[in-house]
Write an enzyme that holds these catalytic residues in place. Structure first.
Site, short mmCIF file in Angstrom:
data_model
loop_
_atom_site.label_atom_id
_atom_site.label_comp_id
_atom_site.label_asym_id
_atom_site.label_seq_id
_atom_site.Cartn_x
_atom_site.Cartn_y
_atom_site.Cartn_z
N THR A 20 -15.67 50.63 19.87
CA THR A 20 -17.40 50.95 20.24
C THR A 20 -17.94 50.56 18.54
O THR A 20 -19.39 50.36 18.73
CB THR A 20 -17.30 52.76 20.32
OG1 THR A 20 -16.98 52.57 21.47
CG2 THR A 20 -18.62 53.21 20.53
N THR A 99 -11.84 54.05 18.84
CA THR A 99 -11.63 55.41 19.06
C THR A 99 -10.11 55.05 20.09
O THR A 99 -9.69 56.90 19.12
CB THR A 99 -12.63 56.44 19.44
OG1 THR A 99 -12.84 56.17 20.24
CG2 THR A 99 -13.21 56.37 18.11
N ASP A 100 -10.01 54.80 20.85
CA ASP A 100 -9.24 54.82 22.11
C ASP A 100 -7.59 54.74 21.26
O ASP A 100 -6.81 55.76 22.38
CB ASP A 100 -9.40 53.85 23.18
CG ASP A 100 -10.51 54.49 24.04
OD1 ASP A 100 -11.27 55.81 24.05
OD2 ASP A 100 -11.85 53.63 24.62
C1 SIN Z 1 -14.65 53.42 21.45
O1 SIN Z 1 -14.25 52.90 19.90
O2 SIN Z 1 -15.20 54.35 21.33
C2 SIN Z 1 -14.18 52.73 22.89
C3 SIN Z 1 -13.08 51.55 22.48
C4 SIN Z 1 -12.78 51.26 21.92
O3 SIN Z 1 -11.76 52.12 21.48
O4 SIN Z 1 -12.26 49.62 20.92
#
Ligand code: SIN
Length: 320
Positions: A20, A99-100
């Site tokens: 993200t 983050t995932d």
């Molecule tokens: C995020 O980064 O919050 C979600 C998408 C990802 O993990 O690449």
């Protein structure tokens, strides 16, 4: 204890992997309807001033939504970290990441890198195109950590908080402060470019597993199966006879509470263990660890979450 950045000229390498933080939405008001992994890492560094005496180097290792993270990308990332950390003038490495699955990549790197220099993963909950993106401040904070005297080990920086790569978990779907470190708590905070430590930097993991980053793919297949109300042994039975090119070599059981399993799932897991599959129990609970008992017939993963236990078991099988 406040710690000052390094005084002399050093390089900090920023490796981009997507997420993200590199995401783009059609409108600046949209914080959720974006495509991750669109903006290059050099552009992410565009408006950011490096800490004093630090030169930044940007390198794109991958450009993906981290839900699609693969062993291939982990291998490349591990190799690029090892390469850069071995350069005498490199103070540390920062990795921009989604983050995932950030906690999985952080734990993987914690397990395979033996350098004492800092490797700092950072991320964002809002895309780069947001009216008020959180990525730039997170990158600034990560650069501060990577260039701080005495920093070391694999850490994660998000929303001004420094977590160890071993303990960190994503705990919120939307909040900018989306990570926590369970019982261990954070290792520190970044305040106006200065790191305030509240516990020691994480140790680099043993060099015993550092060869893993160069091990040929495919890496051992380890699956996670959850124990829950009404569980059965059918998923385990199906996995063991699924006929895929890569047979299942390990199973992590996402167990209830202190490592307990539905009796039907446990029976199938014991059968699998008897057939030579490595089985590990990891708790579904967000906090605490499995306290072993004398009559346990299946090994436990202590405080590791199921996704981290899967990495630990995969690396253990890789080392056999
Ligand atoms: C995020 O980064 O919050 C979600 C998408 C990802 O993990 O690449």
């Amino acid at each position: 204890m406040a710690i000052s950045p390094l005084p002399e000229l050093r390089r900090v390498v920023v490796l981009g992997t997507g997420g993200t933080i590199a995401g783009k939405a059609a409108s600046s008001g949209d914080n959720i309807g974006y495509t991750a992994g669109q903006v290059g890492v050099a552009d992410l560094l565009g408006g950011i001033t490096a800490p004093e005496g630090v030169t930044l180097v940007a390198e794109q290792v991958a450009q993906l939504d981290s839900k699609d993270m693969s062993f291939e990308t982990w291998q490349k990332l591990g190799q690029r970290c090892a390469h850069w950390l071995a350069q005498p003038d490199v103070a540390g490495v920062v990795i921009t990441h989604g983050t995932d699955t950030l906690e999985e990549t952080a734990f993987f790197l914690h397990s395979v890198l033996s350098s004492q220099k800092p490797v700092v993963l950072t991320c964002a909950m809002r895309p780069a195109t947001a009216l008020s993106p959180d990525g730039p401040q997170n990158v600034r904070d990560a650069l501060a950590v990577a260039s701080t005297t005495g920093a070391g080990g694999v850490t994660v920086v998000c929303a001004g908080t420094v977590h160890s790569g071993k303990d960190v978990q994503k705990v919120h779907t939307y909040s900018l402060d989306a990570f926590a470190s369970g019982d261990a708590g954070p290792i520190g905070y970044v305040e106006e470019g200065v790191v305030r430590l509240v516990r020691a930097w994480p140790d680099a993991s043993s060099s015993a597993t550092s060869e893993a980053v160069n091990a040929p793919l495919p890496w051992p297949r380890v699956e996670i199966v959850m124990s829950h109300a009404g569980a059965s042994g059918q998923i385990i039975d199906a996995l063991l006879r699924d006929g895929a090119a890569e047979p299942v070599r390990g199973l992590v059981l996402a167990a209830t509470g202190n490592g307990t399993l539905h009796h039907a799932l446990e029976a199938a897991a014991l059968k699998a263990q008897g057939a030579g599959v490595a089985v590990l129990r990891a708790t579904r609970c967000a906090k605490g660890r499995i306290l072993p008992k004398a009559d346990d017939r299946l090994r436990d993963a202590g405080a590791l979450t199921p996704v981290k236990a899967r990495i630990a078991l995969m690396l253990e099988l890789l080392g056999e």
